[in-house]
Design a protein around this motif. Sequence first.
Motif, PDB file in Angstrom:
ATOM      1  N   MET A   1       0.690  34.189 -28.014  1.00 48.08           N
ATOM      2  CA  MET A   1      -0.303  32.686 -27.650  1.00 48.08           C
ATOM      3  C   MET A   1      -1.307  33.379 -27.332  1.00 48.08           C
ATOM      4  SD  MET A   1      -0.327  29.004 -26.007  1.00 48.08           S
ATOM      5  CE  MET A   1      -1.647  28.139 -25.374  1.00 48.08           C
ATOM      6  N   THR A   2      -2.297  33.283 -28.178  1.00 51.28           N
ATOM      7  CA  THR A   2      -3.598  34.018 -28.596  1.00 51.28           C
ATOM      8  C   THR A   2      -4.633  32.978 -27.216  1.00 51.28           C
ATOM      9  OG1 THR A   2      -3.306  34.801 -30.216  1.00 51.28           O
ATOM     10  CG2 THR A   2      -5.486  34.842 -29.112  1.00 51.28           C
ATOM     11  N   SER A   3      -4.984  34.440 -26.202  1.00 52.10           N
ATOM     12  CA  SER A   3      -5.815  33.140 -25.106  1.00 52.10           C
ATOM     13  C   SER A   3      -6.974  32.780 -25.179  1.00 52.10           C
ATOM     14  CB  SER A   3      -5.745  33.113 -23.566  1.00 52.10           C
ATOM     15  OG  SER A   3      -6.677  34.908 -24.052  1.00 52.10           O
ATOM     16  N   ALA A   4      -8.077  31.870 -24.925  1.00 54.69           N
ATOM     17  CA  ALA A   4      -9.188  31.623 -25.671  1.00 54.69           C
ATOM     18  C   ALA A   4     -10.360  32.870 -25.095  1.00 54.69           C
ATOM     19  CB  ALA A   4     -10.228  30.608 -24.657  1.00 54.69           C
ATOM     20  N   THR A   5      -9.917  32.992 -23.982  1.00 57.46           N
ATOM     21  CA  THR A   5     -10.242  34.626 -23.647  1.00 57.46           C
ATOM     22  C   THR A   5     -10.560  35.669 -24.474  1.00 57.46           C
ATOM     23  OG1 THR A   5     -10.209  33.999 -21.241  1.00 57.46           O
ATOM     24  CG2 THR A   5     -10.614  36.624 -21.932  1.00 57.46           C
ATOM     25  N   SER A   6      -9.337  36.166 -25.672  1.00 57.39           N
ATOM     26  CA  SER A   6      -8.961  36.918 -25.606  1.00 57.39           C
ATOM     27  C   SER A   6      -9.340  36.567 -27.114  1.00 57.39           C
ATOM     28  CB  SER A   6      -7.211  37.560 -26.161  1.00 57.39           C
ATOM     29  OG  SER A   6      -7.436  35.971 -26.561  1.00 57.39           O
ATOM     30  N   LEU A   7      -9.545  35.289 -27.686  1.00 52.61           N
ATOM     31  CA  LEU A   7     -10.483  34.575 -28.962  1.00 52.61           C
ATOM     32  C   LEU A   7     -12.083  35.633 -29.019  1.00 52.61           C
ATOM     33  CD1 LEU A   7      -8.775  31.409 -29.552  1.00 52.61           C
ATOM     34  CD2 LEU A   7      -8.368  33.985 -31.457  1.00 52.61           C
ATOM     35  N   ASN A   8     -12.592  35.116 -27.769  1.00 48.05           N
ATOM     36  CA  ASN A   8     -14.416  35.525 -27.007  1.00 48.05           C
ATOM     37  C   ASN A   8     -14.150  37.111 -27.227  1.00 48.05           C
ATOM     38  OD1 ASN A   8     -15.283  32.965 -26.976  1.00 48.05           O
ATOM     39  ND2 ASN A   8     -14.573  32.551 -25.206  1.00 48.05           N
ATOM     40  N   THR A   9     -12.930  37.741 -27.291  1.00 50.77           N
ATOM     41  CA  THR A   9     -13.242  39.087 -26.928  1.00 50.77           C
ATOM     42  C   THR A   9     -13.268  39.424 -28.246  1.00 50.77           C
ATOM     43  OG1 THR A   9     -11.449  39.928 -26.426  1.00 50.77           O
ATOM     44  CG2 THR A   9     -12.819  39.787 -24.692  1.00 50.77           C
ATOM     45  N   GLU A  10     -13.397  38.752 -29.485  1.00 49.13           N
ATOM     46  CA  GLU A  10     -12.395  39.283 -30.927  1.00 49.13           C
ATOM     47  C   GLU A  10     -14.138  39.379 -31.803  1.00 49.13           C
ATOM     48  OE1 GLU A  10      -9.361  38.017 -31.805  1.00 49.13           O
ATOM     49  OE2 GLU A  10      -7.663  39.257 -30.777  1.00 49.13           O
ATOM     50  N   ILE A  11     -14.921  38.244 -30.949  1.00 45.35           N
ATOM     51  CA  ILE A  11     -15.996  37.644 -31.478  1.00 45.35           C
ATOM     52  C   ILE A  11     -16.993  39.008 -32.111  1.00 45.35           C
ATOM     53  CG2 ILE A  11     -18.215  35.862 -31.688  1.00 45.35           C
ATOM     54  CD1 ILE A  11     -15.555  34.192 -30.287  1.00 45.35           C
ATOM     55  N   ASP A  12     -17.907  39.359 -32.696  1.00 46.26           N
ATOM     56  CA  ASP A  12     -18.717  39.733 -32.944  1.00 46.26           C
ATOM     57  C   ASP A  12     -20.073  39.287 -32.480  1.00 46.26           C
ATOM     58  OD1 ASP A  12     -20.209  42.698 -34.059  1.00 46.26           O
ATOM     59  OD2 ASP A  12     -20.040  41.683 -36.202  1.00 46.26           O
ATOM     60  N   TYR A  13     -21.059  39.943 -32.396  1.00 39.91           N
ATOM     61  CA  TYR A  13     -22.095  39.537 -32.320  1.00 39.91           C
ATOM     62  C   TYR A  13     -22.711  40.171 -33.036  1.00 39.91           C
ATOM     63  CZ  TYR A  13     -20.409  35.940 -28.745  1.00 39.91           C
ATOM     64  OH  TYR A  13     -19.596  35.081 -28.350  1.00 39.91           O
ATOM     65  N   PRO A  14     -23.653  40.188 -33.780  1.00 38.61           N
ATOM     66  CA  PRO A  14     -24.350  41.244 -34.660  1.00 38.61           C
ATOM     67  C   PRO A  14     -25.310  42.012 -34.158  1.00 38.61           C
ATOM     68  CG  PRO A  14     -24.042  40.711 -36.355  1.00 38.61           C
ATOM     69  CD  PRO A  14     -23.168  39.312 -34.974  1.00 38.61           C
ATOM     70  N   ASP A  15     -26.655  42.896 -33.834  1.00 44.56           N
ATOM     71  CA  ASP A  15     -27.798  43.668 -33.786  1.00 44.56           C
ATOM     72  C   ASP A  15     -28.262  42.882 -34.376  1.00 44.56           C
ATOM     73  OD1 ASP A  15     -25.968  45.004 -31.046  1.00 44.56           O
ATOM     74  OD2 ASP A  15     -26.727  46.420 -32.301  1.00 44.56           O
ATOM     75  N   SER A  16     -28.140  42.760 -35.530  1.00 43.15           N
ATOM     76  CA  SER A  16     -29.249  42.456 -36.468  1.00 43.15           C
ATOM     77  C   SER A  16     -28.492  40.919 -36.892  1.00 43.15           C
ATOM     78  CB  SER A  16     -29.310  43.233 -37.982  1.00 43.15           C
ATOM     79  OG  SER A  16     -30.173  42.516 -38.501  1.00 43.15           O
ATOM     80  N   ASP A  17     -29.483  40.010 -37.246  1.00 42.69           N
ATOM     81  CA  ASP A  17     -29.431  38.673 -37.794  1.00 42.69           C
ATOM     82  C   ASP A  17     -29.058  38.821 -39.534  1.00 42.69           C
ATOM     83  OD1 ASP A  17     -32.050  39.116 -38.512  1.00 42.69           O
ATOM     84  OD2 ASP A  17     -32.040  37.062 -37.645  1.00 42.69           O
ATOM     85  N   GLY A  18     -29.519  40.407 -39.907  1.00 46.44           N
ATOM     86  CA  GLY A  18     -29.161  39.960 -41.446  1.00 46.44           C
ATOM     87  C   GLY A  18     -30.259  39.676 -42.003  1.00 46.44           C
ATOM     88  N   LYS A  19     -31.622  39.190 -41.571  1.00 52.00           N
ATOM     89  CA  LYS A  19     -32.543  38.922 -42.400  1.00 52.00           C
ATOM     90  C   LYS A  19     -33.920  40.238 -42.695  1.00 52.00           C
ATOM     91  CE  LYS A  19     -32.295  33.732 -40.628  1.00 52.00           C
ATOM     92  NZ  LYS A  19     -32.732  32.896 -40.370  1.00 52.00           N
ATOM     93  N   PRO A  20     -34.736  40.380 -43.386  1.00 47.75           N
ATOM     94  CA  PRO A  20     -35.224  41.243 -43.586  1.00 47.75           C
ATOM     95  C   PRO A  20     -36.370  41.351 -42.910  1.00 47.75           C
ATOM     96  CG  PRO A  20     -35.525  40.210 -45.902  1.00 47.75           C
ATOM     97  CD  PRO A  20     -34.462  39.676 -44.790  1.00 47.75           C
ATOM     98  N   MET A  21     -37.164  42.035 -41.629  1.00 46.29           N
ATOM     99  CA  MET A  21     -38.350  42.159 -41.265  1.00 46.29           C
ATOM    100  C   MET A  21     -39.220  42.210 -41.637  1.00 46.29           C
ATOM    101  SD  MET A  21     -37.168  42.649 -38.578  1.00 46.29           S
ATOM    102  CE  MET A  21     -38.096  43.512 -37.582  1.00 46.29           C
ATOM    103  N   ALA A  22     -39.835  40.223 -41.735  1.00 46.51           N
ATOM    104  CA  ALA A  22     -40.978  40.159 -42.684  1.00 46.51           C
ATOM    105  C   ALA A  22     -42.182  40.385 -42.049  1.00 46.51           C
ATOM    106  CB  ALA A  22     -40.445  38.685 -42.889  1.00 46.51           C
ATOM    107  N   GLU A  23     -42.146  40.599 -40.538  1.00 46.51           N
ATOM    108  CA  GLU A  23     -43.316  41.256 -40.616  1.00 46.51           C
ATOM    109  C   GLU A  23     -44.181  41.810 -41.299  1.00 46.51           C
ATOM    110  OE1 GLU A  23     -42.669  43.612 -37.610  1.00 46.51           O
ATOM    111  OE2 GLU A  23     -42.060  41.638 -35.892  1.00 46.51           O
TER     112      GLU A  23
END
Length: 226
Positions: A1-23
């Motif tokens: 059984m996979t715990s909620a904690t282990s699921l959270n550790t597998e989630i990827d939080y990218p350093d970029s949102d993938g959108k082009p810098m529009a400045e």
Amino acid sequence: MTSATSLNTEIDYPDSDGKPMAESDYQRPYVAYGTEVLNIFFADQPQVYVSGNLLIYYEEGNPKACVSPDVFVVLNRPKGKRSSYKVWQENNQYPDFILEITSRSTVSEDQGIKRGLYAFWGVSEYFQYDPSADYLEPPLQGYQLIDGNYFLLPATTLPNGGLSITSKVLGLELHLEQGELRFYNPATGEKLLSHAEAEAARQAAQSKAERLAARLRELGIDPDLV
């Protein structure tokens, strides 16, 4: 059984949102200026974190719940490089000050979704600056959070015709000088300079001193005795 904690550790939080810098050339310098001079100003305060264009993740387990303010300051959080700012890893502390550099592509979001989100977060002060002066009137505006809603901070007209708005959170004044955004330290009356601006000012002062010394020597005066 996979715990909620282990699921959270597998989630990827990218350093970029993938959108082009529009400045554009209008916005980019002020994002860099604001981030740099505030880092310099708070350099000797280890519990003040300053950043800009960094993703803030505000819901653990939901990598889509993120936003990237142009410039932000968090009080009572340690300095240090971060690839992103995850609120649940930062003692649940949100920014205390946010500055957005507004453009045609961001004005609706800055005035709508972001302002509502920042109020929900409890961001004490929210500033907007429009370097092109096409989308905000006046181009520099500051808001203070009171009872969950933002209210305009008073702006003072400067002798040169510019504007000044005080940020109590930063202990600084934000000035609009001939359309340019600048931070001032009211305790000294001095403008906050970037490293490049400070070096240029130092070189200009040195050059002026050298010219004065040369002129004094032409007059038969030892500049070291003046």
